[in-house]
Design a protein around this motif. Structure first.
Motif, PDB file in Angstrom:
ATOM      1  N   SER A  33       7.550  -6.058  10.100  1.00  0.00           N
ATOM      2  CA  SER A  33       6.212  -6.603  10.312  1.00  0.00           C
ATOM      3  C   SER A  33       6.118  -8.036   9.801  1.00  0.00           C
ATOM      4  CB  SER A  33       5.177  -5.723   9.609  1.00  0.00           C
ATOM      5  OG  SER A  33       3.878  -6.264   9.748  1.00  0.00           O
ATOM      6  N   LEU A  34       6.718  -8.257   8.614  1.00  0.00           N
ATOM      7  CA  LEU A  34       6.724  -9.611   8.058  1.00  0.00           C
ATOM      8  C   LEU A  34       7.503 -10.570   8.951  1.00  0.00           C
ATOM      9  CD1 LEU A  34       7.273  -8.848   4.266  1.00  0.00           C
ATOM     10  CD2 LEU A  34       5.198  -9.768   5.325  1.00  0.00           C
ATOM     11  N   ARG A  35       8.617 -10.074   9.504  1.00  0.00           N
ATOM     12  CA  ARG A  35       9.427 -10.906  10.390  1.00  0.00           C
ATOM     13  C   ARG A  35       8.641 -11.274  11.650  1.00  0.00           C
ATOM     14  NH1 ARG A  35      13.429  -7.790  10.715  1.00  0.00           N
ATOM     15  NH2 ARG A  35      14.761  -8.768   9.141  1.00  0.00           N
ATOM     16  N   ASN A  36       7.918 -10.313  12.185  1.00  0.00           N
ATOM     17  CA  ASN A  36       7.097 -10.574  13.366  1.00  0.00           C
ATOM     18  C   ASN A  36       5.999 -11.589  13.062  1.00  0.00           C
ATOM     19  OD1 ASN A  36       8.591  -8.794  14.920  1.00  0.00           O
ATOM     20  ND2 ASN A  36       7.226  -7.049  14.508  1.00  0.00           N
ATOM     21  N   ASP A  37       5.386 -11.432  11.878  1.00  0.00           N
ATOM     22  CA  ASP A  37       4.344 -12.378  11.476  1.00  0.00           C
ATOM     23  C   ASP A  37       4.918 -13.788  11.337  1.00  0.00           C
ATOM     24  OD1 ASP A  37       2.516 -10.344  11.444  1.00  0.00           O
ATOM     25  OD2 ASP A  37       2.560 -10.052   9.265  1.00  0.00           O
ATOM     26  N   ILE A  42       5.662 -19.293  13.369  1.00  0.00           N
ATOM     27  CA  ILE A  42       6.541 -20.373  13.841  1.00  0.00           C
ATOM     28  C   ILE A  42       6.162 -20.793  15.255  1.00  0.00           C
ATOM     29  CG2 ILE A  42       8.912 -20.916  14.524  1.00  0.00           C
ATOM     30  CD1 ILE A  42       9.845 -19.184  12.163  1.00  0.00           C
ATOM     31  N   THR A  43       5.863 -19.812  16.107  1.00  0.00           N
ATOM     32  CA  THR A  43       5.450 -20.110  17.479  1.00  0.00           C
ATOM     33  C   THR A  43       4.175 -20.937  17.497  1.00  0.00           C
ATOM     34  OG1 THR A  43       6.467 -18.064  18.305  1.00  0.00           O
ATOM     35  CG2 THR A  43       4.780 -19.092  19.689  1.00  0.00           C
ATOM     36  N   GLN A  44       3.223 -20.563  16.636  1.00  0.00           N
ATOM     37  CA  GLN A  44       1.968 -21.310  16.563  1.00  0.00           C
ATOM     38  C   GLN A  44       2.202 -22.735  16.061  1.00  0.00           C
ATOM     39  OE1 GLN A  44      -1.025 -19.171  14.360  1.00  0.00           O
ATOM     40  NE2 GLN A  44      -0.637 -17.249  15.443  1.00  0.00           N
ATOM     41  N   ILE A  45       3.076 -22.868  15.060  1.00  0.00           N
ATOM     42  CA  ILE A  45       3.384 -24.200  14.516  1.00  0.00           C
ATOM     43  C   ILE A  45       4.029 -25.070  15.587  1.00  0.00           C
ATOM     44  CG2 ILE A  45       4.867 -25.446  12.888  1.00  0.00           C
ATOM     45  CD1 ILE A  45       4.396 -23.111  10.921  1.00  0.00           C
ATOM     46  N   ASN A  46       4.964 -24.483  16.346  1.00  0.00           N
ATOM     47  CA  ASN A  46       5.624 -25.237  17.415  1.00  0.00           C
ATOM     48  C   ASN A  46       4.626 -25.679  18.478  1.00  0.00           C
ATOM     49  OD1 ASN A  46       8.134 -25.014  16.210  1.00  0.00           O
ATOM     50  ND2 ASN A  46       8.713 -23.181  17.364  1.00  0.00           N
ATOM     51  N   ALA A  47       3.694 -24.780  18.803  1.00  0.00           N
ATOM     52  CA  ALA A  47       2.674 -25.113  19.795  1.00  0.00           C
ATOM     53  C   ALA A  47       1.782 -26.244  19.287  1.00  0.00           C
ATOM     54  CB  ALA A  47       1.839 -23.880  20.126  1.00  0.00           C
TER      55      ALA A  47
END
Length: 216
Positions: A33-37, A42-47
């Protein structure tokens, strides 16, 4: 007694194993769960970084580059005249484009403009009327640098600005005259002496030096 102790130990190990296994599975689920979070973050930061980069690109487009005399211009020439605080101006090729006649002897091209900002139209007018090859206007017009092709033969007033910054631009034959694109008569056109800054007229069949310039 020994067998009884062994039985107790085995029972304890089994009980401990039954306790650890669920805890390990729970820990694994928590870790996943932590890995998914983390991946989501990271995806949000990249966006967000992409949005920042796009905004910066828009800012760069909206913020014009400002040039000063002596700078390398947008096409790779040397800036010798600026307007609007350096946003626009003129740049000159760093070397001569040749030594050529003005052309169209005994023929009016009506490329008679002399002011700053008229050299480009003069050059276009000359080439539209005069179909001779190897003339000054054609040589200047054919010059290319860093993919930029919109060079032209300067008007006499643009050539005056060029003369004032000849040491900044460099590469001139300072004891030789240079053609302008400003026609004087059917037989003559205006030139500029870089030796003393004098302006004169010469027969269109005479070969003088050519230095192309470009507006930005």
């Amino acid at each position: 007694m020994k067998e009884q102790n062994n039985t107790i130990i085995k029972s304890f190990i089994i009980a401990l194993a039954l306790t650890i296994i669920p805890l390990t599975a729970l820990a694994r689920d928590s870790l996943e769960s932590l890995r998914n979070d983390l991946n989501s973050a990271i995806t949000q930061i990249n966006a967000q970084q992409t949005q920042i980069n796009n905004l910066q690109a828009q800012i760069n487009v909206l913020t014009p580059v400002v040039y000063a005399i002596g700078d390398t211009g947008p096409a790779g020439g040397i800036v010798f005249y600026v307007t609007e605080g350096g946003i626009h101006g003129l740049e000159a090729a760093q070397v001569d484009q040749g030594y050529a006649p003005w052309g169209c002897v005994d023929r009016n091209t009506f490329a008679i403009a002399t002011l700053v900002g008229t050299g480009s139209q003069n050059t276009t007018t000359i080439l539209a009327v005069c179909n001779e090859t190897g003339i000054a206007a054609e040589i200047a017009n054919n010059y290319q640098l860093n993919g930029h092709t919109d060079w032209f033969l300067p008007s006499i007033d643009e050539l005056e600005l060029l003369y004032l910054q000849k040491d900044v631009i460099g590469g001139f034959y300072v004891d030789r005259p240079y053609w302008s694109s400003s026609e004087y008569s059917s037989a003559t056109a205006r030139f500029k002496s870089l030796a003393n800054g004098g302006v004169g007229t010469s027969g269109k069949n005479e070969s003088l030096h050519v230095r192309a310039i470009k507006a930005f």
